[in-house]
Design a protein around this motif. Structure first.
Motif, PDB file in Angstrom:
ATOM      1  N   GLN A 343       0.851  -1.177   0.000  1.00 19.43           N
ATOM      2  CA  GLN A 343       0.000   0.000   0.000  1.00 19.43           C
ATOM      3  C   GLN A 343       0.892   1.235   0.000  1.00 19.43           C
ATOM      4  N   ASN A 344       0.917   1.917  -1.136  1.00 22.40           N
ATOM      5  CA  ASN A 344       1.766   3.094  -1.306  1.00 22.40           C
ATOM      6  C   ASN A 344       3.212   2.790  -0.922  1.00 22.40           C
ATOM      7  N   ARG A 345       3.666   3.328   0.207  1.00 22.87           N
ATOM      8  CA  ARG A 345       5.061   3.195   0.585  1.00 22.87           C
ATOM      9  C   ARG A 345       5.318   2.030   1.533  1.00 22.87           C
ATOM     10  N   PHE A 346       4.267   1.327   1.942  1.00 21.24           N
ATOM     11  CA  PHE A 346       4.420   0.253   2.920  1.00 21.24           C
ATOM     12  C   PHE A 346       4.222  -1.116   2.275  1.00 21.24           C
ATOM     13  N   THR A 347       5.015  -2.073   2.732  1.00 24.66           N
ATOM     14  CA  THR A 347       4.831  -3.481   2.373  1.00 24.66           C
ATOM     15  C   THR A 347       4.877  -4.302   3.654  1.00 24.66           C
ATOM     16  N   VAL A 348       3.860  -5.122   3.857  1.00 24.69           N
ATOM     17  CA  VAL A 348       3.800  -6.005   5.024  1.00 24.69           C
ATOM     18  C   VAL A 348       3.712  -7.443   4.520  1.00 24.69           C
ATOM     19  N   THR A 349       4.645  -8.285   4.986  1.00 22.32           N
ATOM     20  CA  THR A 349       4.701  -9.674   4.538  1.00 22.32           C
ATOM     21  C   THR A 349       4.673 -10.603   5.738  1.00 22.32           C
ATOM     22  N   ALA A 350       3.812 -11.596   5.695  1.00 21.09           N
ATOM     23  CA  ALA A 350       3.746 -12.627   6.733  1.00 21.09           C
ATOM     24  C   ALA A 350       3.926 -13.982   6.065  1.00 21.09           C
ATOM     25  N   GLY A 351       4.681 -14.880   6.726  1.00 22.27           N
ATOM     26  CA  GLY A 351       4.914 -16.171   6.093  1.00 22.27           C
ATOM     27  C   GLY A 351       5.413 -17.224   7.049  1.00 22.27           C
ATOM     28  N   TYR A 352       5.569 -18.424   6.502  1.00 18.92           N
ATOM     29  CA  TYR A 352       6.020 -19.578   7.277  1.00 18.92           C
ATOM     30  C   TYR A 352       6.834 -20.490   6.362  1.00 18.92           C
ATOM     31  N   GLU A 353       7.963 -21.018   6.895  1.00 14.00           N
ATOM     32  CA  GLU A 353       8.797 -21.961   6.150  1.00 14.00           C
ATOM     33  C   GLU A 353       9.165 -23.130   7.042  1.00 14.00           C
ATOM     34  N   ASN A 354       9.341 -24.304   6.419  1.00 11.68           N
ATOM     35  CA  ASN A 354       9.613 -25.535   7.151  1.00 11.68           C
ATOM     36  C   ASN A 354      10.674 -26.342   6.411  1.00 11.68           C
ATOM     37  N   LEU A 355      11.795 -26.638   7.101  1.00 10.16           N
ATOM     38  CA  LEU A 355      12.864 -27.472   6.562  1.00 10.16           C
ATOM     39  C   LEU A 355      13.014 -28.678   7.477  1.00 10.16           C
ATOM     40  N   THR A 356      12.885 -29.870   6.927  1.00  8.79           N
ATOM     41  CA  THR A 356      12.886 -31.078   7.749  1.00  8.79           C
ATOM     42  C   THR A 356      14.257 -31.359   8.339  1.00  8.79           C
ATOM     43  N   GLY A 357      14.230 -32.063   9.494  1.00 10.88           N
ATOM     44  CA  GLY A 357      15.446 -32.508  10.163  1.00 10.88           C
ATOM     45  C   GLY A 357      15.318 -33.973  10.556  1.00 10.88           C
ATOM     46  N   ASN A 358      16.366 -34.492  11.165  1.00 13.95           N
ATOM     47  CA  ASN A 358      16.346 -35.891  11.591  1.00 13.95           C
ATOM     48  C   ASN A 358      15.462 -36.079  12.811  1.00 13.95           C
ATOM     49  N   LYS A 359      14.797 -37.223  12.869  1.00 10.24           N
ATOM     50  CA  LYS A 359      13.982 -37.587  14.024  1.00 10.24           C
ATOM     51  C   LYS A 359      14.847 -38.316  15.048  1.00 10.24           C
ATOM     52  N   PRO A 360      14.425 -38.335  16.322  1.00  4.35           N
ATOM     53  CA  PRO A 360      15.215 -39.032  17.351  1.00  4.35           C
ATOM     54  C   PRO A 360      15.475 -40.502  17.022  1.00  4.35           C
ATOM     55  N   PHE A 387      21.445 -20.038  10.798  1.00  2.00           N
ATOM     56  CA  PHE A 387      20.962 -21.289  10.230  1.00  2.00           C
ATOM     57  C   PHE A 387      21.400 -21.465   8.770  1.00  2.00           C
ATOM     58  N   TYR A 388      21.889 -22.665   8.473  1.00  2.35           N
ATOM     59  CA  TYR A 388      22.218 -23.110   7.118  1.00  2.35           C
ATOM     60  C   TYR A 388      23.313 -22.282   6.467  1.00  2.35           C
ATOM     61  N   VAL A 389      24.263 -21.846   7.266  1.00  4.01           N
ATOM     62  CA  VAL A 389      25.481 -21.215   6.740  1.00  4.01           C
ATOM     63  C   VAL A 389      26.660 -21.889   7.417  1.00  4.01           C
ATOM     64  N   GLY A 390      27.833 -21.275   7.374  1.00  2.62           N
ATOM     65  CA  GLY A 390      29.021 -21.878   7.959  1.00  2.62           C
ATOM     66  C   GLY A 390      28.987 -22.011   9.466  1.00  2.62           C
ATOM     67  N   THR A 391      27.961 -21.447  10.124  1.00  3.26           N
ATOM     68  CA  THR A 391      27.875 -21.539  11.581  1.00  3.26           C
ATOM     69  C   THR A 391      27.152 -22.791  12.048  1.00  3.26           C
ATOM     70  N   GLY A 392      26.642 -23.610  11.135  1.00  3.23           N
ATOM     71  CA  GLY A 392      25.963 -24.839  11.503  1.00  3.23           C
ATOM     72  C   GLY A 392      24.459 -24.685  11.584  1.00  3.23           C
ATOM     73  N   SER A 393      23.763 -25.822  11.676  1.00  8.61           N
ATOM     74  CA  SER A 393      22.300 -25.839  11.717  1.00  8.61           C
ATOM     75  C   SER A 393      21.825 -26.979  12.604  1.00  8.61           C
ATOM     76  N   PRO A 394      20.651 -26.840  13.231  1.00 14.56           N
ATOM     77  CA  PRO A 394      20.144 -27.901  14.109  1.00 14.56           C
ATOM     78  C   PRO A 394      19.883 -29.191  13.343  1.00 14.56           C
ATOM     79  N   VAL A 395      20.227 -30.314  13.969  1.00  9.46           N
ATOM     80  CA  VAL A 395      19.959 -31.602  13.346  1.00  9.46           C
ATOM     81  C   VAL A 395      18.469 -31.831  13.219  1.00  9.46           C
ATOM     82  N   GLY A 396      17.664 -31.132  14.048  1.00 11.71           N
ATOM     83  CA  GLY A 396      16.213 -31.296  14.015  1.00 11.71           C
ATOM     84  C   GLY A 396      15.504 -30.420  13.014  1.00 11.71           C
ATOM     85  N   GLY A 397      16.242 -29.780  12.095  1.00 12.35           N
ATOM     86  CA  GLY A 397      15.602 -28.949  11.080  1.00 12.35           C
ATOM     87  C   GLY A 397      15.146 -27.608  11.637  1.00 12.35           C
ATOM     88  N   LEU A 398      14.290 -26.916  10.876  1.00  7.95           N
ATOM     89  CA  LEU A 398      13.925 -25.553  11.261  1.00  7.95           C
ATOM     90  C   LEU A 398      12.502 -25.215  10.822  1.00  7.95           C
TER      91      LEU A 398
END
Length: 508
Positions: A343-360, A387-398
């Protein structure tokens, strides 16, 4: 004498450029980008009472472009350093970070406007070959990683076909370490390997060719949680890809197929009884581990009203085959959706993302962790790069639920992103006497960025971010509990100068 001939050659080139201005296009652009950062919990939570770090890094690029008839040519040289990294007078032992970022040529093999060739089933076909950036679908899985000062490029050949609103890119690359005489086979050590390493007896040993040191006797990776090939120095042996795009009445549908092959290895050691041993991976095994990633993305305009515009983005990707360590990929997927209001000068974005990880109870020899390939994580999962760079990522996904607000007016842009991070699958806490399960909340991140265009070629950008982490984040990323500060912060000031040396005017 040599300088005289160089100046004569430049004069001839300049004269030709003036004679044939309508037939050839020459571009010469540069970039000088400095970024001063204050890091106090950037990438990972800091140990308690640790001091913040501060530094300035710089990227310098010079790009040449040439286009005439059926040929386009691009060349970009870059130098990347941290201020003070080199002494004011350096020696050969200091090395350098000067590199060729891009060097490619694109040949027009077919164009319907060319009267010498007539094909009803194809409008245009070209071949782009050489060192080049691959950037698709907003850099989500394949991108130039431009935020990183050194960026990312691929050595590849790419066929690009276009016909009546359809676009198809078919590409591939095959990597090798050397073309020296006497080499046999196609064994490939995946790049940028240390020449020395510290042995088990605290002695520095030379590392032989085809050997990558690791941190433990069992061959554990140096960065155990670095599931993503993003941000790692170990690249694939070969890749093959296809990307299809179709625009339909304001909606864009894209499909991606990407196969990357990783050299197989065996766990081995180098050294002696007297000097100690260095354990690692020896890349002298035949064969590759092949991973396949495929999926689609749909974007477009939902509605346009007097109150503003509503747009959407939805995607889903699946991985199969084997990862770079030979684990069978089973059930790995990545999906997400977001809705935006403009709307004119404003943009509002809402979202959700899911990346799977290993189960116990993940079966031995398998993995469910989705690897987001070679995209730009900084753009999607928080600017603090947890997350998902050279600093590592959880084994349980995100899981990432986010809300983004952006304001734009003339030369000024400001935005605030809020992320809620959580595990996709539970992880087992093995540090307690009685093993327990961690699930859910990892932390909240708040990212503020403001930029101002000083003129056509100069922009100033300011950023500040906060991470409110949890004990689960500490354990998932660093395998410790109650040893790290739970609040991380990071700030930067970036000056980006991109002159066009052949432009007729550089006025604001």
């Amino acid at each position: 004498m040599k300088n005289k001939y160089i100046f004569r050659l430049l004069g001839v080139v300049g004269g030709l450029a003036g004679v044939f201005p309508s037939q050839a296009q020459l571009t010469l652009t540069g970039q000088l980008r400095t970024r001063t950062e204050l890091r106090d919990g950037y990438g990972n939570l800091l140990p308690k009472d640790a001091s913040a770090a501060a530094f300035t890094s710089q990227r310098t690029r010079l790009s040449v472009g040439y286009k005439v008839d059926r040929l386009s040519f691009g060349f970009t040289a870059q130098d990347v350093r941290v201020w003070g990294q080199d002494a004011s007078t350096i020696t050969a032992a200091d090395g350098n970070r000067f590199s060729v970022h891009e060097a490619w040529a694109e040949l027009q093999l077919l164009n319907k406007a060319d009267t010498s060739i007539h094909l009803k089933w194809l409008d245009q076909l070209s071949l782009k070959v050489g060192r080049q950036e691959l950037d698709y679908d907003g850099s989500r899985l394949l991108g130039n990683l431009d935020w990183l000062q050194q960026g990312r490029r691929f050595d590849a050949a790419l066929f690009k076909a276009r016909h009546r609103g359809w676009a198809l890119d078919l590409g591939g690359g095959f990597n090798q370490n050397s073309d020296a005489f006497g080499l046999t086979g196609t064994a490939y050590t995946p790049g940028n390997v240390a020449t020395t390493a510290l042995s088990t007896k605290n002695v520095i040993l030379s590392i032989p060719a085809g050997f990558i040191p690791t941190s433990g006797k069992n061959g554990a990776p140096i960065l155990a949680n670095a599931v993503s090939t993003n941000g790692q120095n170990q690249q694939f042996k070969a890749f093959q890809m296809a990307h299809l795009t179709k625009v339909i009445k304001g909606h864009t549908l894209t499909g991606l197929f990407f196969k990357d092959d990783f050299s197989k290895y065996r766990i081995d050691s180098t050294g002696s009884i007297s000097n100690g041993y260095v354990y690692g991976r020896r890349y002298d095994v035949r064969g590759v581990n092949s991973r396949v990633t495929y999926g689609a993305m749909l974007t477009g305009l939902l509605a346009k009203t007097t109150l503003g515009k509503f747009s959407y983005l939805a995607f889903a990707y699946v991985q199969s085959g084997h990862d770079r360590d030979g684990l069978a990929i089973n059930g790995a997927h990545y999906y997400g959706v977001n809705l935006a209001y403009l709307q004119n000068r404003f943009t509002v974005t809402a979202g959700y993302e899911n990346l799977t990880g290993n189960k116990p109870d993940q079966p031995t020899g398998t993995t469910r962790r989705f690897d987001p390939l070679y995209g730009t994580p900084h753009k999607y999962w928080g600017t603090m790069d947890y997350f998902y760079v050279g600093t590592g990522s959880p084994v349980g996904g995100l899981q990432d639920a986010f809300l983004k607000v952006k304001y734009t007016v003339k030369r000024f842009t400001a935005g605030l992103d809020v992320h809620y991070f959580a595990l996709e699958s539970p992880i087992v806490n093995r540090l307690s006497e009685v093993p327990s399960t961690f699930r859910g909340h990892l932390g909240n991140e708040y990212d503020f960025v403001a930029s101002y265009a000083l003129n056509k070629f100069t922009a100033l950008e300011l950023g500040y971010s906060l991470m409110q982490g949890t004990n689960q984040l500490e354990y998932a990323k660093q395998n410790t509990l109650n040893q790290k500060e739970k609040l991380g912060q990071w700030g930067y000031l970036m000056l980006n100068i991109r002159p066009d040396f052949l432009a007729k005017s550089a006025k604001p």
